[in-house]
Design a protein around this motif. Structure first.
Motif: not given
Length: 117
Positions: A72-76
């Motif tokens: 998502d936009r905060t995690s990889v």
């Protein structure tokens, strides 16, 4: 010249300014992070990734990161292939600590990531 510039511009293409530069083999295309103004890009040693955004200095992410997949936009999620065992790891982009998801042995690591609530 084997030199590349990563440029940041307004949505209409105006006001283009250099963000960082690199040369062939040590620099790659950015991965835009959905619903944000941030991006990840490879630069330097193999599997080294950086987090960037307009008006901010680049931040080196934990390394090495092989095949990073934005959840998502905060995690990889990414593979760490620095040992004989491949570790699949999860990390928040604003943190340098990653969490081990699984460790596998083998020569290839193919995976995808999706966040389920």
């Amino acid at each position: 010249s084997n030199q590349f510039d990563l440029m940041i511009a307004d949505g209409n293409g105006e006001n283009a300014t250099p963000y960082t530069a690199g040369e062939t083999g040590t620099f790659g295309a950015p991965i835009w992070i959905p619903n944000s103004d941030q991006f990840m890009y490879p630069q330097g040693e193999p599997n080294t990734y950086w987090l960037g955004s307009p008006g901010a200095l680049p931040k080196q992410l934990v390394q090495p990161m092989f095949n990073p997949q934005l959840v998502d936009r905060t995690s990889v999620v990414y593979a760490d292939r620095s040992t004989s065992t491949i570790e699949l790891r999860y990390m928040q982009l604003d943190d340098s600590v990653s969490t081990l998801i699984a460790a596998v042995s083998g020569s290839e690591s193919l995976f995808d990531a999706i966040r389920v609530k």
